[in-house]
Design a protein around this motif. Structure first.
Motif, PDB file in Angstrom:
ATOM      1  N   ILE A  68     -23.192  12.761 -25.839  1.00 57.80           N
ATOM      2  CA  ILE A  68     -22.250  11.757 -26.305  1.00 57.80           C
ATOM      3  C   ILE A  68     -21.196  12.463 -27.143  1.00 57.80           C
ATOM      4  O   ILE A  68     -21.485  12.974 -28.228  1.00 57.80           O
ATOM      5  CB  ILE A  68     -22.941  10.662 -27.136  1.00 57.80           C
ATOM      6  CG1 ILE A  68     -24.068  10.011 -26.332  1.00 57.80           C
ATOM      7  CG2 ILE A  68     -21.917   9.598 -27.565  1.00 57.80           C
ATOM      8  CD1 ILE A  68     -24.875   8.991 -27.116  1.00 57.80           C
ATOM      9  N   VAL A  69     -19.986  12.518 -26.610  1.00 52.76           N
ATOM     10  CA  VAL A  69     -18.907  13.240 -27.276  1.00 52.76           C
ATOM     11  C   VAL A  69     -18.036  12.235 -28.021  1.00 52.76           C
ATOM     12  O   VAL A  69     -17.785  11.125 -27.533  1.00 52.76           O
ATOM     13  CB  VAL A  69     -18.096  14.062 -26.253  1.00 52.76           C
ATOM     14  CG1 VAL A  69     -17.468  13.179 -25.204  1.00 52.76           C
ATOM     15  CG2 VAL A  69     -17.031  14.890 -26.932  1.00 52.76           C
ATOM     16  N   ALA A  70     -17.575  12.608 -29.222  1.00 51.68           N
ATOM     17  CA  ALA A  70     -16.775  11.688 -30.041  1.00 51.68           C
ATOM     18  C   ALA A  70     -15.434  11.407 -29.382  1.00 51.68           C
ATOM     19  O   ALA A  70     -14.980  10.265 -29.350  1.00 51.68           O
ATOM     20  CB  ALA A  70     -16.582  12.258 -31.446  1.00 51.68           C
ATOM     21  N   ASN A  71     -14.773  12.452 -28.858  1.00 47.93           N
ATOM     22  CA  ASN A  71     -13.481  12.273 -28.202  1.00 47.93           C
ATOM     23  C   ASN A  71     -13.322  13.359 -27.142  1.00 47.93           C
ATOM     24  O   ASN A  71     -13.085  14.517 -27.475  1.00 47.93           O
ATOM     25  CB  ASN A  71     -12.339  12.345 -29.217  1.00 47.93           C
ATOM     26  CG  ASN A  71     -11.001  11.954 -28.611  1.00 47.93           C
ATOM     27  OD1 ASN A  71     -10.813  12.020 -27.402  1.00 47.93           O
ATOM     28  ND2 ASN A  71     -10.068  11.536 -29.446  1.00 47.93           N
ATOM     29  N   ILE A  72     -13.424  12.964 -25.900  1.00 49.65           N
ATOM     30  CA  ILE A  72     -13.423  13.928 -24.796  1.00 49.65           C
ATOM     31  C   ILE A  72     -12.043  14.526 -24.553  1.00 49.65           C
ATOM     32  O   ILE A  72     -11.891  15.489 -23.787  1.00 49.65           O
ATOM     33  CB  ILE A  72     -13.956  13.254 -23.514  1.00 49.65           C
ATOM     34  CG1 ILE A  72     -14.536  14.301 -22.551  1.00 49.65           C
ATOM     35  CG2 ILE A  72     -12.885  12.399 -22.843  1.00 49.65           C
ATOM     36  CD1 ILE A  72     -15.363  13.720 -21.439  1.00 49.65           C
ATOM     37  N   VAL A  95     -27.240  16.316 -16.560  1.00 49.77           N
ATOM     38  CA  VAL A  95     -26.503  15.928 -17.765  1.00 49.77           C
ATOM     39  C   VAL A  95     -25.710  14.658 -17.499  1.00 49.77           C
ATOM     40  O   VAL A  95     -24.995  14.556 -16.504  1.00 49.77           O
ATOM     41  CB  VAL A  95     -25.530  17.042 -18.220  1.00 49.77           C
ATOM     42  CG1 VAL A  95     -24.779  16.621 -19.481  1.00 49.77           C
ATOM     43  CG2 VAL A  95     -26.281  18.352 -18.458  1.00 49.77           C
ATOM     44  N   ILE A  96     -25.850  13.685 -18.398  1.00 53.50           N
ATOM     45  CA  ILE A  96     -25.024  12.476 -18.381  1.00 53.50           C
ATOM     46  C   ILE A  96     -24.092  12.552 -19.588  1.00 53.50           C
ATOM     47  O   ILE A  96     -24.551  12.674 -20.721  1.00 53.50           O
ATOM     48  CB  ILE A  96     -25.875  11.196 -18.465  1.00 53.50           C
ATOM     49  CG1 ILE A  96     -26.852  11.117 -17.298  1.00 53.50           C
ATOM     50  CG2 ILE A  96     -24.980   9.959 -18.498  1.00 53.50           C
ATOM     51  CD1 ILE A  96     -27.836   9.960 -17.391  1.00 53.50           C
ATOM     52  N   VAL A  97     -22.782  12.502 -19.339  1.00 51.18           N
ATOM     53  CA  VAL A  97     -21.785  12.631 -20.405  1.00 51.18           C
ATOM     54  C   VAL A  97     -21.157  11.269 -20.694  1.00 51.18           C
ATOM     55  O   VAL A  97     -20.743  10.557 -19.773  1.00 51.18           O
ATOM     56  CB  VAL A  97     -20.682  13.638 -20.023  1.00 51.18           C
ATOM     57  CG1 VAL A  97     -19.627  13.720 -21.125  1.00 51.18           C
ATOM     58  CG2 VAL A  97     -21.286  15.012 -19.754  1.00 51.18           C
ATOM     59  N   CYS A  98     -21.083  10.923 -21.967  1.00 53.74           N
ATOM     60  CA  CYS A  98     -20.467   9.664 -22.405  1.00 53.74           C
ATOM     61  C   CYS A  98     -19.425   9.967 -23.481  1.00 53.74           C
ATOM     62  O   CYS A  98     -19.635  10.842 -24.320  1.00 53.74           O
ATOM     63  CB  CYS A  98     -21.514   8.714 -22.976  1.00 53.74           C
ATOM     64  SG  CYS A  98     -22.854   8.302 -21.836  1.00 53.74           S
ATOM     65  N   ASN A  99     -18.324   9.236 -23.460  1.00 53.35           N
ATOM     66  CA  ASN A  99     -17.248   9.419 -24.429  1.00 53.35           C
ATOM     67  C   ASN A  99     -17.201   8.226 -25.374  1.00 53.35           C
ATOM     68  O   ASN A  99     -16.947   7.097 -24.958  1.00 53.35           O
ATOM     69  CB  ASN A  99     -15.911   9.558 -23.695  1.00 53.35           C
ATOM     70  CG  ASN A  99     -14.736   9.602 -24.648  1.00 53.35           C
ATOM     71  OD1 ASN A  99     -14.805  10.280 -25.669  1.00 53.35           O
ATOM     72  ND2 ASN A  99     -13.676   8.877 -24.331  1.00 53.35           N
ATOM     73  N   ALA A 100     -17.430   8.469 -26.673  1.00 60.86           N
ATOM     74  CA  ALA A 100     -17.504   7.380 -27.655  1.00 60.86           C
ATOM     75  C   ALA A 100     -16.149   6.955 -28.200  1.00 60.86           C
ATOM     76  O   ALA A 100     -16.063   5.934 -28.889  1.00 60.86           O
ATOM     77  CB  ALA A 100     -18.419   7.784 -28.811  1.00 60.86           C
ATOM     78  N   ASP A 101     -15.096   7.731 -27.944  1.00 65.95           N
ATOM     79  CA  ASP A 101     -13.754   7.380 -28.442  1.00 65.95           C
ATOM     80  C   ASP A 101     -13.725   7.203 -29.957  1.00 65.95           C
ATOM     81  O   ASP A 101     -12.980   6.361 -30.479  1.00 65.95           O
ATOM     82  CB  ASP A 101     -13.241   6.096 -27.778  1.00 65.95           C
ATOM     83  CG  ASP A 101     -12.512   6.365 -26.477  1.00 65.95           C
ATOM     84  OD1 ASP A 101     -11.923   7.448 -26.351  1.00 65.95           O
ATOM     85  OD2 ASP A 101     -12.539   5.505 -25.591  1.00 65.95           O
TER      86      ASP A 101
END
Length: 333
Positions: A68-72, A95-101
């Motif tokens: 989970i990345v804060a800002n991709i 790997v599952i990647v999510c962008n938290a913005d």
């Protein structure tokens, strides 16, 4: 269409179901090359696809992690993700990647979704807004690694740049070029995001070390949408800065945009250094002086630690892992 089963593969290959299972799990210790070839041929002929869900339930692991990345949008984030994916691929993990913005609500939803999907662990660039969730995962000994941001009071392995050193290197370089009016601009300080706070602190320490005054008007921490206004305020001063440190790549682009729109010549009117070695830095005109983070090494380290936790091979006490910055001198100073 009837689903092809492991029993179908075994029948066609002329082996037992358990032998097929051993083959699929790569346990070849007592398996001849001829047997392996027969099983592989049967799988190809039948188009067999293992039931990943059933295997996960049986083995109590999914061989999948979440990131989970804060800002991709940050180039640093994408490099770290790439390194994580490379390392996990080499170790048969997905790997599952999510962008938290940078949104704590979105981050919380992703944490809950990924855990519901039974991922084996998480690598998180934390927003800082979900302390209870972080504490719960830590208390449960759920495999967890933080990247780029420290959560105070929480003992979790954290991968981080030596941010104060990064700012110090920039100020030192400016001073070597006889600049005394040096500014720093970063994105919002409202959530006390670690790199932003530490880079400003490193800037202040360096200014003091070199006997230069700390001018509050030369220090800006605002939302990205207000960077242009902050720059206008700064350059409207009677004595505006002659050198600026951009706290990250997105800020750097805002400064370049402002300089272009207001005919500010870099480096003659304004010396500029950006933290994060953006891909376009060496081909921009003039080529951009930057402070590089070893993003690929940091991503690999995060993945190594997380997979070690998942496999119960990482037994060291959780700590902060600092990585050194590197000044790359080009043409904007």
């Amino acid at each position: 269409m009837k689903r092809v089963t492991m029993q179908d593969v075994a029948k066609l290959a002329g082996v037992s179901k358990s032998t097929v299972s051993q083959y699929l799990n790569k346990r070849y210790d007592y398996m001849s090359e001829e047997t392996k070839q027969r099983i592989e041929n049967a799988i190809n002929i039948l188009g067999y696809q293992p039931n990943i869900v059933a295997r996960s339930l049986k083995q109590k692991k999914t061989s999948t992690i979440g990131v989970i990345v804060a800002n991709i949008l940050h180039s640093f984030s994408t490099k770290v993700i790439r390194a994580i994916e490379d390392f996990c691929n080499d170790n048969d993990f997905h790997v599952i990647v999510c962008n938290a913005d940078d949104d704590p609500v979105k981050e919380a939803n992703y944490i809950n979704m990924l855990r519901a999907k039974q991922v084996d662990g998480l690598i998180v660039f934390p927003t800082g807004g979900n302390l209870e969730l972080y504490e719960m995962m830590a208390a449960q000994n759920f495999p967890l690694v933080f990247v780029d941001r420290i959560i105070d009071g929480l003992l979790v392995d954290t991968i981080l740049l030596d941010n104060e050193k990064a700012a110090y290197l920039a100020v030192e370089h400016f001073v070597n070029y006889r600049h005394t009016r040096i500014g720093i601009i970063t994105t919002s300080l409202n959530r006390k995001v670690t790199p932003r706070i530490e880079r400003i602190e490193g800037y202040k320490k360096a200014m003091t070390h070199f006997g230069l005054p700390i001018v509050d008007e030369y220090i800006k921490g605002v939302d990205l949408d207000y960077i242009q206004n902050a720059l206008h305020t700064m350059f409207s001063l009677k004595e505006p800065p002659t050198a600026i440190l951009a706290g990250n790549d997105l800020v750097l682009m805002e400064i370049l945009k402002y300089a272009k729109e207001h005919s500010i010549n870099i480096p003659n009117d304004l010396a500029l250094i950006g933290i994060d070695d953006v891909p376009f830095a060496p081909i921009f005109t003039p080529a951009l002086t930057t402070i590089a983070q070893p993003a690929f090494e940091m991503g690999k380290k995060a993945a190594q630690i997380l997979l070690g936790k998942i496999k119960n091979e990482h037994r060291e006490q959780a700590r902060i892992h600092r990585f050194p910055p590197v000044l790359i001198v080009r043409e904007t100073t």
